[in-house]
Design a protein around this motif. Structure first.
Motif, mmCIF file in Angstrom:
data_model
loop_
_atom_site.group_PDB
_atom_site.id
_atom_site.type_symbol
_atom_site.label_atom_id
_atom_site.label_comp_id
_atom_site.label_asym_id
_atom_site.label_seq_id
_atom_site.Cartn_x
_atom_site.Cartn_y
_atom_site.Cartn_z
ATOM 1 N N ALA A 9 0.919 -1.196 -0.179
ATOM 2 C CA ALA A 9 -0.009 0.042 -0.072
ATOM 3 C C ALA A 9 0.739 1.410 -0.025
ATOM 4 C CB ALA A 9 -1.119 -0.092 1.299
ATOM 5 N N GLY A 70 1.269 12.395 -9.874
ATOM 6 C CA GLY A 70 0.733 11.257 -8.918
ATOM 7 C C GLY A 70 -0.443 11.308 -8.353
ATOM 8 N N THR A 72 -1.130 12.542 -5.313
ATOM 9 C CA THR A 72 -1.331 13.583 -4.396
ATOM 10 C C THR A 72 -1.629 14.805 -5.279
ATOM 11 O OG1 THR A 72 0.337 12.486 -2.787
ATOM 12 C CG2 THR A 72 0.221 15.212 -2.953
ATOM 13 N N HIS A 100 -6.836 10.327 2.757
ATOM 14 C CA HIS A 100 -5.232 10.517 2.703
ATOM 15 C C HIS A 100 -5.016 12.139 3.008
ATOM 16 C CE1 HIS A 100 -1.476 10.955 0.623
ATOM 17 N NE2 HIS A 100 -1.361 9.600 0.803
ATOM 18 N N MET A 147 -13.000 8.647 -0.205
ATOM 19 C CA MET A 147 -11.882 7.780 -0.843
ATOM 20 C C MET A 147 -12.758 6.506 -1.109
ATOM 21 S SD MET A 147 -9.530 6.864 2.415
ATOM 22 C CE MET A 147 -8.065 7.078 1.585
ATOM 23 N N HIS A 201 2.459 4.052 -9.034
ATOM 24 C CA HIS A 201 3.357 3.010 -8.561
ATOM 25 C C HIS A 201 2.552 2.190 -7.373
ATOM 26 C CE1 HIS A 201 3.725 5.426 -4.323
ATOM 27 N NE2 HIS A 201 3.039 6.432 -4.937
HETATM 28 C C1 LIG Z 1 -0.300 6.678 -2.144
HETATM 29 C C2 LIG Z 1 -1.784 7.347 -1.840
HETATM 30 C C3 LIG Z 1 -1.993 8.602 -2.473
HETATM 31 C C4 LIG Z 1 -0.828 9.440 -2.891
HETATM 32 O O1 LIG Z 1 -0.293 8.951 -3.994
HETATM 33 P P1 LIG Z 1 1.118 9.576 -4.612
HETATM 34 O O2 LIG Z 1 1.147 8.885 -6.067
HETATM 35 O O3 LIG Z 1 2.231 8.893 -3.827
HETATM 36 O O4 LIG Z 1 1.279 10.986 -4.538
HETATM 37 C C5 LIG Z 1 -3.309 9.359 -2.157
HETATM 38 N N1 LIG Z 1 -4.104 8.622 -1.748
HETATM 39 C C6 LIG Z 1 -4.167 7.225 -1.369
HETATM 40 C C7 LIG Z 1 -5.206 6.548 -0.819
HETATM 41 C C8 LIG Z 1 -2.805 6.734 -1.483
HETATM 42 O O5 LIG Z 1 -2.779 5.577 -0.890
#
Ligand SMILES: *Cc1c(COP(=O)(O)O)cnc(C)c1O
Length: 383
Positions: A9, A70, A72, A100, A147, A201
């Protein structure tokens, strides 16, 4: 010592096929996708084809996908972009306590600019209450952001019902589906989703690449201004190798979806069953169908997760407590707090997340090592 990676995760290892697909885009197909000469044609096509793969995974149109740096950035864009573009209609946003940090911090920022944010509470399994959502929506509400699958405790919300409620009330619905992608079937049409964040990722693609799905017609401002890439929505020369890798990762996730999903569910439940055999152990989050297939979150009474993580690290097991914090320190998890865990309960909780390479052999070694680590720490505490 064998590496036992139980932190999928947090991030995943890039699949070999993904890397191979990316490599030619560093030195062979290096043209700027915005250039009009033939060197760039293949690059432009590759971006489109990556978009097609991603669109197929979530049942959107290709033109509704915008690449970002990404998950974020996608979250930031959805929250701030919709808020700025719709503030004449109202300045109220609804989200949850267990989002998040990318969502929570964006909301806090908007509050500092005069927006009003409602943070829905969750029950002891991490579910929001649909009636509370209905009641929270008022004449000034412009956006609901909830989410899909929680990154810490794995709780999967009833996205279809949330989408219906938002549609009935004529407010935009955004969901952070970073954890859901590849694990849960996603259909933005059927589920009335207006905006959706994803990241490469977390599905065996490269870091630093994500996407925001923006349904056609959604009013949203841009955050990154400049050269008008992404049809004018998100400027900056595209991260071509990253995008190509994301596309390949999406294709593989789509093709292997059922196999990987059932495998994860089978092994998740097996690990939970084995860990529950350890004395004074509790599972955090939802049980069964409404839990992310890759997520196990357990509390071992009397065992601080900080200590456990160090011992496990020395045994070759990589796991996580709370959410990964950029400072490397473990902070009390806002999610565990939201589901009503005491400070001690939260401090004793640890997250194991699995990936497609999991097998019986790995689990056997993993469970045996956990047993030893937990009983050693407990023995030490008793002295
Ligand atoms: C990892 C994650 C993010 C952020 O994604 P990045 O690509 O690492 O910026 C956002 N929300 C959730 C639920 C995540 O698990």
């Amino acid at each position: 010592m064998r590496e036992l990676y139980f932190d999928y995760a947090a991030t995943t290892k890039v699949k070999k096929e993904v890397l191979e697909e990316m490599l030619p885009y560093f030195m062979e197909y290096y043209g700027n996708p915005s250039s009009i000469y033939s060197l760039s044609r293949k690059v432009k096509t590759a971006i489109d084809s990556s978009k097609n793969n991603i669109a197929k995974m979530i049942n959107s149109k290709r033109s509704e996908i915008c690449f970002t740096s990404g998950g974020t950035e996608a979250d930031n864009w959805a929250i701030k972009g919709v808020a700025f573009a719709n503030k004449e209609k109202g300045k109220h946003i609804i989200t949850t306590e267990i989002e998040h940090a990318a969502i929570l911090s964006s909301c806090k920022y908007l509050q500092s600019l005069g927006f009003r944010v409602t943070y829905l509470q969750v029950d002891k399994y991490g579910f929001i209450n649909l009636d509370q959502l209905r009641k929270a929506i008022d004449g000034e509400t412009i956006l609901v952001s909830i989410m899909w699958g929680n990154n810490e405790i794995g709780t999967v919300q009833n996205i279809k019902s949330i989408g219906e409620i938002c549609k009935e009330n004529n407010v935009y619905f955004h969901t952070d589906a970073v954890q859901a992608l590849g694990q849960i079937p996603i259909d933005v049409e059927k589920m009335n989703i207006d905006l959706l964040s994803i990241s490469a990722h977390k599905i065996y693609g490269p870091k630093g690449t994500g996407a925001l799905y923006i349904k056609k017609g959604v009013k949203i401002h841009n955050l990154i201004h400049g050269g008008e890439q992404e049809r004018g929505r998100r400027s900056g020369t595209e991260n071509v190798p990253g995008i190509v890798g994301f596309g390949k990762a999406a294709e593989l996730a789509y093709d292997n979806f059922q196999d990987e999903r059932s495998k994860l569910i089978y092994f998740r439940d097996k690990i939970i069953e084995e860990l529950l055999k350890i004395d004074k152990t509790k599972i955090n989050g939802a049980i069964g169908a409404n839990r992310l297939p890759n997520n196990i979150n357990v509390g071992f009474e009397g065992v601080s997760s900080e200590q456990l993580l160090i011992v496990l690290d020395s045994m070759g097991i990589f796991a996580s407590a709370g959410s990964a914090c950029s400072a490397g320190a473990i902070e009390e998890s806002h999610v565990l707090k939201a589901i009503g865990l005491s400070l001690d309960g939260a401090k004793n909780s640890i997250r194991f997340t699995i990936g497609y390479t999991i097998n019986n052999d790995i689990i056997e070694e993993f469970v045996a090592k956990i047993r030893i680590a937990v009983s050693n720490i407990r023995a030490m505490m008793d002295e």
